[in-house]
Design a protein around this motif. Structure first.
Motif, PDB file in Angstrom:
ATOM      1  N   GLY A  38       1.072  -1.213   0.040  1.00 18.45           N
ATOM      2  CA  GLY A  38       0.337   0.059  -0.212  1.00 18.45           C
ATOM      3  C   GLY A  38       0.962   1.068   0.103  1.00 18.45           C
ATOM      4  N   PHE A  43      -0.445   7.672   2.214  1.00 17.22           N
ATOM      5  CA  PHE A  43       0.494   7.819   3.244  1.00 17.22           C
ATOM      6  C   PHE A  43       0.787   7.411   4.225  1.00 17.22           C
ATOM      7  CE2 PHE A  43       0.397  12.029   5.857  1.00 17.22           C
ATOM      8  CZ  PHE A  43       2.174  12.347   4.994  1.00 17.22           C
ATOM      9  N   ALA A  44       0.376   6.330   4.482  1.00 12.69           N
ATOM     10  CA  ALA A  44       1.156   5.731   5.540  1.00 12.69           C
ATOM     11  C   ALA A  44       2.287   4.340   5.023  1.00 12.69           C
ATOM     12  CB  ALA A  44      -0.074   4.773   6.542  1.00 12.69           C
ATOM     13  N   ASP A  89      -1.468  -1.046  -5.837  1.00 15.45           N
ATOM     14  CA  ASP A  89      -2.281  -1.658  -6.440  1.00 15.45           C
ATOM     15  C   ASP A  89      -3.348  -0.454  -7.627  1.00 15.45           C
ATOM     16  OD1 ASP A  89      -4.620  -1.380  -4.882  1.00 15.45           O
ATOM     17  OD2 ASP A  89      -5.116  -2.614  -4.106  1.00 15.45           O
ATOM     18  N   GLU A  90      -3.665   0.632  -6.925  1.00 12.81           N
ATOM     19  CA  GLU A  90      -3.194   2.118  -8.143  1.00 12.81           C
ATOM     20  C   GLU A  90      -2.260   1.886  -8.907  1.00 12.81           C
ATOM     21  OE1 GLU A  90      -5.868   5.150  -6.652  1.00 12.81           O
ATOM     22  OE2 GLU A  90      -4.943   4.066  -4.149  1.00 12.81           O
ATOM     23  N   ARG A 133      -4.831  12.108  -0.788  1.00 12.92           N
ATOM     24  CA  ARG A 133      -6.321  11.568  -0.845  1.00 12.92           C
ATOM     25  C   ARG A 133      -7.012  12.671  -0.102  1.00 12.92           C
ATOM     26  NH1 ARG A 133      -7.076   6.899  -2.097  1.00 12.92           N
ATOM     27  NH2 ARG A 133      -5.240   5.402  -1.725  1.00 12.92           N
ATOM     28  N   ILE A 134      -6.748  13.557   0.947  1.00 11.54           N
ATOM     29  CA  ILE A 134      -7.367  14.658   1.588  1.00 11.54           C
ATOM     30  C   ILE A 134      -7.969  15.657   0.174  1.00 11.54           C
ATOM     31  CG2 ILE A 134      -7.084  14.004   3.383  1.00 11.54           C
ATOM     32  CD1 ILE A 134      -5.937  16.512   4.165  1.00 11.54           C
ATOM     33  N   VAL A 155      -0.639  -7.569  -4.074  1.00 12.49           N
ATOM     34  CA  VAL A 155      -0.146  -8.347  -3.066  1.00 12.49           C
ATOM     35  C   VAL A 155      -1.458  -9.734  -3.654  1.00 12.49           C
ATOM     36  CG1 VAL A 155       1.085  -9.066  -0.992  1.00 12.49           C
ATOM     37  CG2 VAL A 155       2.013  -6.555  -1.638  1.00 12.49           C
ATOM     38  N   THR A 162      -2.535  -0.957   4.517  1.00 16.83           N
ATOM     39  CA  THR A 162      -3.586  -1.228   2.759  1.00 16.83           C
ATOM     40  C   THR A 162      -4.746  -0.426   2.726  1.00 16.83           C
ATOM     41  OG1 THR A 162      -4.364  -3.128   4.297  1.00 16.83           O
ATOM     42  CG2 THR A 162      -2.379  -3.623   2.690  1.00 16.83           C
ATOM     43  N   GLY A 184      -1.979   3.171  10.037  1.00 18.10           N
ATOM     44  CA  GLY A 184      -2.976   3.987   8.640  1.00 18.10           C
ATOM     45  C   GLY A 184      -4.687   3.235   8.937  1.00 18.10           C
ATOM     46  N   ASP A 185      -5.468   3.441   7.801  1.00 14.62           N
ATOM     47  CA  ASP A 185      -6.543   3.145   8.254  1.00 14.62           C
ATOM     48  C   ASP A 185      -6.901   1.738   8.428  1.00 14.62           C
ATOM     49  OD1 ASP A 185      -7.319   6.054   7.298  1.00 14.62           O
ATOM     50  OD2 ASP A 185      -7.979   5.073   5.780  1.00 14.62           O
ATOM     51  N   GLY A 223      -9.369   7.048  11.159  1.00 14.35           N
ATOM     52  CA  GLY A 223      -9.125   6.972   9.366  1.00 14.35           C
ATOM     53  C   GLY A 223      -8.857   8.656   9.262  1.00 14.35           C
ATOM     54  N   THR A 224      -7.981   9.005  10.049  1.00 15.10           N
ATOM     55  CA  THR A 224      -7.086  10.372   9.465  1.00 15.10           C
ATOM     56  C   THR A 224      -6.176  10.368   8.625  1.00 15.10           C
ATOM     57  OG1 THR A 224      -6.709  10.604  11.092  1.00 15.10           O
ATOM     58  CG2 THR A 224      -8.528  10.871  11.528  1.00 15.10           C
ATOM     59  N   TRP A 225      -6.070  11.871   8.168  1.00 15.43           N
ATOM     60  CA  TRP A 225      -4.186  11.483   7.232  1.00 15.43           C
ATOM     61  C   TRP A 225      -3.354  11.931   7.868  1.00 15.43           C
ATOM     62  CZ3 TRP A 225      -2.831  11.262   2.529  1.00 15.43           C
ATOM     63  CH2 TRP A 225      -1.704  11.779   1.508  1.00 15.43           C
TER      64      TRP A 225
HETATM   65  C1  FAD Z   1     -11.993  11.407  -0.405  1.00 17.36           C
HETATM   66  C2  FAD Z   1     -11.858  11.837   0.882  1.00 17.36           C
HETATM   67  C3  FAD Z   1     -11.521  13.110   1.897  1.00 17.36           C
HETATM   68  C4  FAD Z   1     -10.292  12.656   3.245  1.00 17.36           C
HETATM   69  N1  FAD Z   1     -11.161  13.811   3.699  1.00 17.36           N
HETATM   70  C5  FAD Z   1      -9.958  13.248   4.948  1.00 17.36           C
HETATM   71  C6  FAD Z   1      -9.615  14.784   5.552  1.00 17.36           C
HETATM   72  O1  FAD Z   1     -10.298  16.116   5.266  1.00 17.36           O
HETATM   73  N2  FAD Z   1      -8.718  15.324   6.733  1.00 17.36           N
HETATM   74  C7  FAD Z   1      -8.476  13.561   7.005  1.00 17.36           C
HETATM   75  O2  FAD Z   1      -7.847  13.545   8.364  1.00 17.36           O
HETATM   76  N3  FAD Z   1      -8.298  12.420   6.733  1.00 17.36           N
HETATM   77  C8  FAD Z   1      -9.312  12.357   5.418  1.00 17.36           C
HETATM   78  N4  FAD Z   1      -9.702  11.070   4.526  1.00 17.36           N
HETATM   79  C9  FAD Z   1      -8.715   9.741   4.884  1.00 17.36           C
HETATM   80  C10 FAD Z   1      -6.999   9.663   4.682  1.00 17.36           C
HETATM   81  O3  FAD Z   1      -7.684  10.044   3.524  1.00 17.36           O
HETATM   82  C11 FAD Z   1      -6.595   8.347   5.431  1.00 17.36           C
HETATM   83  O4  FAD Z   1      -7.530   8.162   6.049  1.00 17.36           O
HETATM   84  C12 FAD Z   1      -5.663   7.883   4.522  1.00 17.36           C
HETATM   85  O5  FAD Z   1      -5.710   8.892   3.454  1.00 17.36           O
HETATM   86  C13 FAD Z   1      -5.513   6.567   5.235  1.00 17.36           C
HETATM   87  O6  FAD Z   1      -4.010   6.288   4.772  1.00 17.36           O
HETATM   88  P1  FAD Z   1      -3.417   5.121   4.403  1.00 17.36           P
HETATM   89  O7  FAD Z   1      -2.000   5.290   3.940  1.00 17.36           O
HETATM   90  O8  FAD Z   1      -3.767   4.356   5.593  1.00 17.36           O
HETATM   91  O9  FAD Z   1      -4.708   3.863   3.636  1.00 17.36           O
HETATM   92  P2  FAD Z   1      -4.855   4.435   1.765  1.00 17.36           P
HETATM   93  O10 FAD Z   1      -4.759   5.670   1.435  1.00 17.36           O
HETATM   94  O11 FAD Z   1      -5.993   3.801   1.530  1.00 17.36           O
HETATM   95  O12 FAD Z   1      -3.895   4.199   1.151  1.00 17.36           O
HETATM   96  C14 FAD Z   1      -4.185   2.241   1.084  1.00 17.36           C
HETATM   97  C15 FAD Z   1      -3.244   1.687  -0.430  1.00 17.36           C
HETATM   98  O13 FAD Z   1      -3.463   0.661  -0.442  1.00 17.36           O
HETATM   99  C16 FAD Z   1      -3.139  -0.235  -1.298  1.00 17.36           C
HETATM  100  N5  FAD Z   1      -3.621  -1.655  -1.601  1.00 17.36           N
HETATM  101  C17 FAD Z   1      -4.780  -2.082  -0.992  1.00 17.36           C
HETATM  102  N6  FAD Z   1      -4.510  -3.922  -0.854  1.00 17.36           N
HETATM  103  C18 FAD Z   1      -3.557  -3.707  -1.667  1.00 17.36           C
HETATM  104  C19 FAD Z   1      -3.102  -4.958  -1.940  1.00 17.36           C
HETATM  105  N7  FAD Z   1      -2.902  -6.187  -1.729  1.00 17.36           N
HETATM  106  N8  FAD Z   1      -1.420  -4.428  -2.376  1.00 17.36           N
HETATM  107  C20 FAD Z   1      -1.253  -3.394  -2.925  1.00 17.36           C
HETATM  108  N9  FAD Z   1      -1.972  -2.458  -2.987  1.00 17.36           N
HETATM  109  C21 FAD Z   1      -3.108  -2.432  -2.215  1.00 17.36           C
HETATM  110  C22 FAD Z   1      -5.234   0.601  -2.109  1.00 17.36           C
HETATM  111  O14 FAD Z   1      -5.506   0.463  -2.901  1.00 17.36           O
HETATM  112  C23 FAD Z   1      -4.464   1.944  -1.646  1.00 17.36           C
HETATM  113  O15 FAD Z   1      -3.772   2.818  -2.577  1.00 17.36           O
HETATM  114  C24 FAD Z   1     -10.238  11.279   3.450  1.00 17.36           C
HETATM  115  C25 FAD Z   1     -10.688  10.005   2.620  1.00 17.36           C
HETATM  116  C26 FAD Z   1     -11.374  10.577   0.968  1.00 17.36           C
HETATM  117  C27 FAD Z   1     -11.104   9.183   0.635  1.00 17.36           C
END
Ligand code: FAD
Length: 411
Positions: A12, A15-16, A38-39, A46-47, A83, A109, A279-280, A296-298
Motif C-alpha cells: 500500500g 500516506f501511511a 495496486d493503484e 487523498r484529502i 500483493v 492497505t 494507517g486506516d 481513519g485520518t491523514w
Molecule cells: C475523499 C476523502 C476525503 C478525506 N478527507 C480527509 C480529511 O479532510 N482529513 C483527514 O484527516 N482524512 C481525510 N480522509 C481520510 C484519509 O485520506 C485517510 O485516512 C488516509 O489517506 C489513509 O491512508 P492509508 O495510507 O492508511 O490508506 P490508503 O490511503 O487507503 O492507502 C492504501 C493503499 O493500499 C492499496 N492496497 C490495498 N490492498 C493492496 C494490495 N493487496 N496490494 C497492493 N496495494 C494494496 C490501496 O489501493 C491504497 O492505494 C479522506 C479520505 C477520502 C477518501
C-alpha cells in the motif's frame, strides 16, 4: 546486496506506506525497500480529492510524490501490482507471480468503500464511491452534464460528495440514514449547526432516509426512491457508506484481525513479530487513551508510518500522540475533532457549550476524571485546542466541578 542488508516490504502506497518508506530510508541507508501499490499512481493526497472534484485544484497538484522521488530514495515502487498473499511463517509475500522475501513487512492497505446495496445500484454507470483518484475522475466527468445529484450516507465522505455537488452547481440532495450527519460522534446541537450550514449552501438534506430503490434506464440511474417514498430525479449518485478494512491478506496467518482492522500494539506490530500495520488498516493500541481503536485520518496515517518504520528498522518507538483533524463543512462551518469521542466509546461523560448566534459548539469528553477528547465547531472557535491536547497527552485529571470551566480555556 550483502546478506545482512534488511529487506523491507510495504503493501500500500498511501500516506501511511509512503511515509514509512521515506522514514525507513532515513533510518537504514542500505536496506532494500519494496512498496507494492495496486493503484497506478505514486502517492497522491487523498484529502485533496474533494477540492479536485470541486475543480479547485489540478491533478498535478494532488500527486505529491513522483517516480523520481522514489528513485532518489531507492524505494522500489511497484505500481499496479497487487500483493496476492502473505506467507507469515516463510516471511514472503506473493505479487506479480513470484515470492518476495522480507525481514520486516508493513501492511498499510487502507479500506475499500462499501457499495450501495439497494436494488438497482449494482453495475449502474452513474453510481460512484469516492475513495480513489479514479473515482474522482469518473464523478467529475459525470458532473459535467449533470443537473441533479444525490449523495447517500451520513459519513464524512457523503458530506464531501454533497459539498462537491453543490459547488459544481448541481441540484443536490443528501440522504442521511440517521437524524443527523456523523450521528455516532455528534449530538443534536452540533447536528443543528451543520444542518444550517448545508441549508445556507442550498443543499437539500433528507434525514432518516435511505434508498429503497435506484430506478434505472439503460444502465443509468435516473431516479432514487427513498424509504419514506420521496422520488428524486438524478443524473449522478455518490455513495459514502463507510469502509471495509483490507485485512484479508492476514487472514489465517495468526495475526489478530477483526471487521475493525488489523490488531497491533503501540509499536504498530501485529501479533506476528516482524509484521506491522499502519494507517486506516490498523486497529492500534493508543497508550494515552488506553484502548485499541482505528483512526481513519491523514495525520494519523503519517504518524503511524513513522512509528512503524522505526520499529521495522529495529528500534523501539511507541505511538504517543493525540489524533486530531479539522475540516470545513460547507461554506459556513468548520469542525475539529481530537482524541476520543462517543464514536469510539459509549461510556464518556460530555460537557458542552453552544452559542447559536456565533454558530459555535464545543464538546469535551471525559472518562472518569480524565479529559480524553473533544469536538469544536465554528469558525475561530479553536482557542484552547493546544491546551486540550496537552492535557490529554499528560493524562491530567480534573474534578467534575471544573469540567464546565475547561470549556472556556483560551490559547
Ligand atoms: C475523499 C476523502 C476525503 C478525506 N478527507 C480527509 C480529511 O479532510 N482529513 C483527514 O484527516 N482524512 C481525510 N480522509 C481520510 C484519509 O485520506 C485517510 O485516512 C488516509 O489517506 C489513509 O491512508 P492509508 O495510507 O492508511 O490508506 P490508503 O490511503 O487507503 O492507502 C492504501 C493503499 O493500499 C492499496 N492496497 C490495498 N490492498 C493492496 C494490495 N493487496 N496490494 C497492493 N496495494 C494494496 C490501496 O489501493 C491504497 O492505494 C479522506 C479520505 C477520502 C477518501
Amino acid at each position: 546486496m550483502s546478506s545482512d542488508e534488511r529487506k523491507y516490504i510495504i503493501i500500500g502506497n498511501g500516506f501511511a506506506g509512503t511515509t514509512a518508506a521515506e522514514q525507513l530510508r532515513k533510518l537504514d541507508p542500505v536496506g532494500s525497500i519494496t512498496m507494492f501499490a495496486d493503484e497506478p499512481y505514486p502517492l497522491y493526497n487523498r484529502i485533496a480529492l474533494p477540492p479536485l472534484l470541486r475543480g479547485q485544484v489540478t491533478e498535478a497538484k494532488v500527486i505529491i510524490r513522483d517516480l523520481a522521488w522514489h528513485e532518489k530514495h531507492r524505494i522500489d515502487l511497484r505500481l499496479g501490482t497487487r500483493v496476492e498473499s502473505i506467507n507469515a511463517a516463510g516471511k514472503t509475500v506473493v505479487a506479480a507471480g513470484r515470492e518476495w522475501p522480507f525481514d520486516a513487512l508493513l501492511v498499510a492497505t487502507g479500506g475499500k468503500p462499501n457499495p450501495a446495496e439497494s436494488p438497482g445500484a449494482a453495475g449502474a454507470h452513474n453510481v460512484f464511491n469516492f475513495q480513489y483518484m479514479d473515482d474522482t475522475k469518473a464523478i467529475s466527468q459525470q458532473l459535467q452534464s449533470a443537473k441533479s445529484a444525490v449523495s447517500v450516507g451520513g459519513s464524512f465522505i457523503a458530506y464531501e460528495l454533497a459539498e462537491a455537488f453543490v459547488s459544481r452547481k448541481v441540484e443536490t440532495h443528501w440522504l442521511v440514514r440517521g437524524p443527523r450527519f456523523l450521528r455516532r460522534m455528534l449530538d443534536e446541537f452540533a447536528g443543528e449547526l451543520l444542518d444550517e450550514a448545508a441549508a445556507a449552501d442550498g443543499c437539500h438534506v433528507h434525514y432518516n432516509e435511505e434508498v429503497k430503490e435506484f430506478v434505472r434506464s439503460n444502465g443509468v440511474v435516473t431516479k432514487v426512491i427513498t424509504t419514506s417514498g420521496l422520488e428524486i430525479a438524478t443524473d449522478c449518485v455518490g455513495v459514502g457508506l463507510g469502509l471495509t478494512i483490507n485485512t484479508q491478506l492476514l487472514a489465517g496467518t495468526g495475526a489478530k484481525i477483526s471487521a475493525n482492522g488489523i490488531r497491533c500494539d503501540d509499536r504498530l506490530e501485529t501479533e506476528i513479530a516482524g509484521i506491522f500495520a499502519a494507517g486506516d488498516a490498523a486497529e492500534f493500541f493508543d497508550p494515552i487513551a488506553e484502548m485499541h481503536y482505528r483512526m481513519g485520518t491523514w495525520n494519523n496515517a503519517g504518524a503511524h508510518g513513522k512509528v512503524a518504520a522505526a520499529n521495522m528498522a529495529g528500534g523501539d518507538v511507541r505511538y504517543h500522540d493525540v489524533p486530531e483533524y479539522s475540516s470545513k463543512i460547507f461554506t459556513d462551518q468548520t469542525i475539529t475533532q481530537f482524541g476520543l469521542s462517543p464514536e469510539y466509546r459509549n461510556d464518556l461523560d460530555t460537557v458542552r457549550k453552544v452559542d447559536k448566534d456565533l454558530k459555535h459548539y464545543r464538546a469535551l469528553y471525559f472518562h472518569a476524571d480524565r479529559l480524553v477528547g473533544g469536538v469544536l465547531i465554528g469558525k475561530g472557535n479553536r482557542a484552547g485546542k493546544r491546551k486540550y491536547l496537552e492535557a490529554i497527552k499528560n493524562k491530567d485529571r480534573f474534578p467534575k466541578t471544573e469540567w464546565q470551566s475547561i470549556l472556556d480555556w483560551t490559547a
